[in-house]
Design an enzyme around this catalytic site. Structure first.
Site, short mmCIF file in Angstrom:
data_model
loop_
_atom_site.label_atom_id
_atom_site.label_comp_id
_atom_site.label_asym_id
_atom_site.label_seq_id
_atom_site.Cartn_x
_atom_site.Cartn_y
_atom_site.Cartn_z
CG ASN A 209 53.60 34.39 62.01
OD1 ASN A 209 53.53 34.23 63.22
ND2 ASN A 209 53.03 35.41 61.39
CG ASP A 278 55.74 41.39 56.18
OD1 ASP A 278 55.31 42.27 56.95
OD2 ASP A 278 56.81 40.77 56.38
CE LYS A 288 41.34 20.20 50.10
NZ LYS A 288 41.15 18.80 50.44
N PRO A 306 48.47 46.00 54.94
CG PRO A 306 46.54 46.62 56.10
CD PRO A 306 47.07 45.62 55.10
CB ILE A 308 48.79 47.38 61.99
CG1 ILE A 308 48.09 46.36 61.09
CG2 ILE A 308 47.83 47.94 63.03
CD1 ILE A 308 47.70 45.07 61.78
CG PHE A 324 57.34 43.46 70.51
CD1 PHE A 324 56.66 44.41 71.24
CD2 PHE A 324 58.03 42.46 71.18
CE1 PHE A 324 56.64 44.36 72.62
CE2 PHE A 324 58.02 42.39 72.56
CZ PHE A 324 57.34 43.35 73.29
CE LYS A 338 61.78 45.01 61.15
NZ LYS A 338 61.55 43.58 61.35
CE LYS A 342 57.57 48.02 60.89
NZ LYS A 342 56.51 47.14 60.52
N1 CTP Z 1 53.67 45.28 62.10
C1 CTP Z 1 52.42 45.73 61.86
N2 CTP Z 1 51.84 45.50 60.65
C2 CTP Z 1 52.47 44.83 59.70
C3 CTP Z 1 53.78 44.35 59.91
C4 CTP Z 1 54.35 44.59 61.14
O1 CTP Z 1 51.82 46.34 62.75
N3 CTP Z 1 51.88 44.61 58.53
C5 CTP Z 1 54.32 45.58 63.40
C6 CTP Z 1 54.56 44.37 64.27
O2 CTP Z 1 53.46 44.13 65.13
C7 CTP Z 1 55.80 44.77 65.03
C8 CTP Z 1 56.55 45.65 64.05
O3 CTP Z 1 55.60 46.12 63.12
O4 CTP Z 1 55.50 45.60 66.13
C9 CTP Z 1 57.67 44.98 63.35
O5 CTP Z 1 57.18 43.81 62.70
P1 CTP Z 1 58.07 43.04 61.64
O6 CTP Z 1 57.28 41.92 61.05
O7 CTP Z 1 59.38 42.72 62.27
O8 CTP Z 1 58.27 44.21 60.62
P2 CTP Z 1 58.26 44.25 59.08
O9 CTP Z 1 58.02 45.66 58.70
O10 CTP Z 1 57.32 43.25 58.53
O11 CTP Z 1 59.76 43.89 58.73
P3 CTP Z 1 60.40 42.57 58.06
O12 CTP Z 1 60.79 43.02 56.69
O13 CTP Z 1 61.57 42.27 58.92
O14 CTP Z 1 59.35 41.51 58.05
#
Ligand code: CTP
Length: 403
Positions: A209, A278, A288, A306, A308, A324, A338, A342
């Protein structure tokens, strides 16, 4: 500008590393500081006062009998104006003088007469550094409250290899910036994830990304400047490791998760800034993936990575967790939703895709008690503000906190 309003006396002593101080002076001035150069006679053999005057924009002082000051006391007047005295390069001889309180030239007299902190940046041959007399002097200087920066290890001007060379000018600049920051996180162990993750599809392709890692790296720098012991887990980014930060590089979300879970038991504050993918493909092709030529397209099936942050926040004894969220729309609703999902006490939200890769950012703090907007600022300044906000909220652990 980071050093705006700060006044430094920069003292050069005899050593080939004097050439690095021209660059350091420029950086300090660019950073907003005013710099008064003072040199020993020996230093003038390596770089001229003319060069240093031109770079600092001020007259250079060398002799203790310099009569340009109306009261003829440059060692007192120049020391009283200084927020800090930095000796760079600090020679073996000058460190011996300092450790023993000798004052037989203007710079050593200034150091004895000072009422401000003193930083020394040693630079010498490895044998000179290792000499027991030098080591005794370094121990004495530290015991006297002098901050000793470096030295580095590596190849030396004399052709030898080992400890003793002066730290790079960039590191010296960073250390001086850090010196001026309040140590609001002293004794705290801070774990930060930053950057994107890269989820491979085959040996050459993958999904990632647009996260640049700048915000996470700026937070790591600010936390280290605030005195924390910082462990940075970075996805693939092209950024330099901030001074004083321990960095571990990973590629995938699973690798980031594994490192974080290993480090978490020794963590007081966890700041999850990484834009973690995600999903990952459930089967990474060993070779390849080739075009078939008949128009048929490859298909991938995904499994979830996962989460995290959520996993750490769910632990029986979690560190203070900060999330964040970069949202492309309706930040107010998504941010608080969120944070609750979380299960973290603090979530920092921003309109992400608009700020990815930019040098500034504007965020909102989401917490149970409500929402606090933080105005747009350069990511470095913003990082310091956010570290101050986090330090206010995180439970105090570790050593005594200084203001
Ligand atoms: N995060 C994480 N592990 C993941 C996804 C997210 O630790 N697999 C943490 C990011 O580092 C950030 C927070 O969760 O601090 C929010 O990340 P974000 O990508 O916005 O959350 P998602 O749960 O993936 O929500 P969305 O459906 O909007 O992608």
């Amino acid at each position: 500008m980071e050093l705006a309003g700060k006044h430094l006396v920069l003292g050069l002593t005899g050593g080939i590393a004097c050439y690095k101080i021209a660059e350091l002076t420029r950086r300090l001035i660019k950073g907003g500081a005013t710099v008064q150069i003072m040199m020993t006679e020996a230093a003038t053999q390596f770089i001229t006062p003319v060069t240093m005057q031109a770079l600092s924009g001020r007259p250079v002082y060398v002799s203790q009998w310099d009569s340009r000051m109306p009261n003829n006391m440059p060692h007192i007047d120049l020391s009283r104006e200084a927020d800090v005295i930095v000796i760079a390069p600090a020679s073996t001889d000058f460190m011996a003088k300092l450790a023993h309180g000798m004052c037989d030239n203007l710079l050593s007299t200034l150091c004895i007469a000072r009422d401000c902190p003193l930083l020394v940046v040693p630079a010498m041959n490895r044998q000179m550094w290792q000499n027991p007399a030098t080591q005794r002097n370094v121990t004495q200087l530290r015991a006297d409250g002098v901050e000793v920066l470096g030295p580095d290890s590596g190849s030396q001007a004399c052709g030898e290899v080992g400890d003793g060379r002066m730290i790079e000018t960039a590191a010296a600049f960073e250390a001086i910036c850090a010196f001026f920051q309040p140590k609001i996180l002293r004794g705290q162990r801070v774990l930060i994830t930053a950057g994107p993750t890269f989820e491979p599809l085959d040996p050459v392709r993958g999904i990632t990304n647009r996260s640049s890692g700048k915000m996470g790296f700026a937070l790591a720098r600010a936390a280290a400047q605030a005195g924390a012991d910082v462990h940075l887990v970075a996805g693939p980014v092209a950024l330099k490791t901030p001074w004083g930060v321990y960095r571990e590089d990973v590629q995938t979300a699973q690798q980031m998760h594994d490192v974080v879970m290993q480090v978490t038991p020794d963590t007081d504050i966890f700041i999850a800034v990484a834009a973690v993918a995600d999903w990952r493909v459930d089967h990474v092709s060993e070779h390849k993936i080739k075009k078939t030529g008949d128009g048929s397209l490859p298909t991938f099936s995904f499994i979830e990575n996962p989460d995290i942050l959520a996993t750490v926040a769910k632990l029986a004894n979690p560190p203070y967790c900060v999330g964040f969220a970069a949202e492309s729309w309706d930040l107010d609703v998504h941010g608080e939703e969120k944070r609750k999902r979380k299960n973290v006490p603090l979530l920092i939200g921003n309109l992400g895709p608009l700020t990815f890769g930019h040098d500034d950012n504007e965020v909102v703090l989401f917490e149970a008690s409500g929402v606090t907007p933080v105005p747009r600022a350069d990511k470095r300044d913003l990082a310091r503000t956010l570290i101050a906000e986090i330090a206010k909220r995180a439970p105090k652990t570790g050593g005594p906190l200084l203001s």
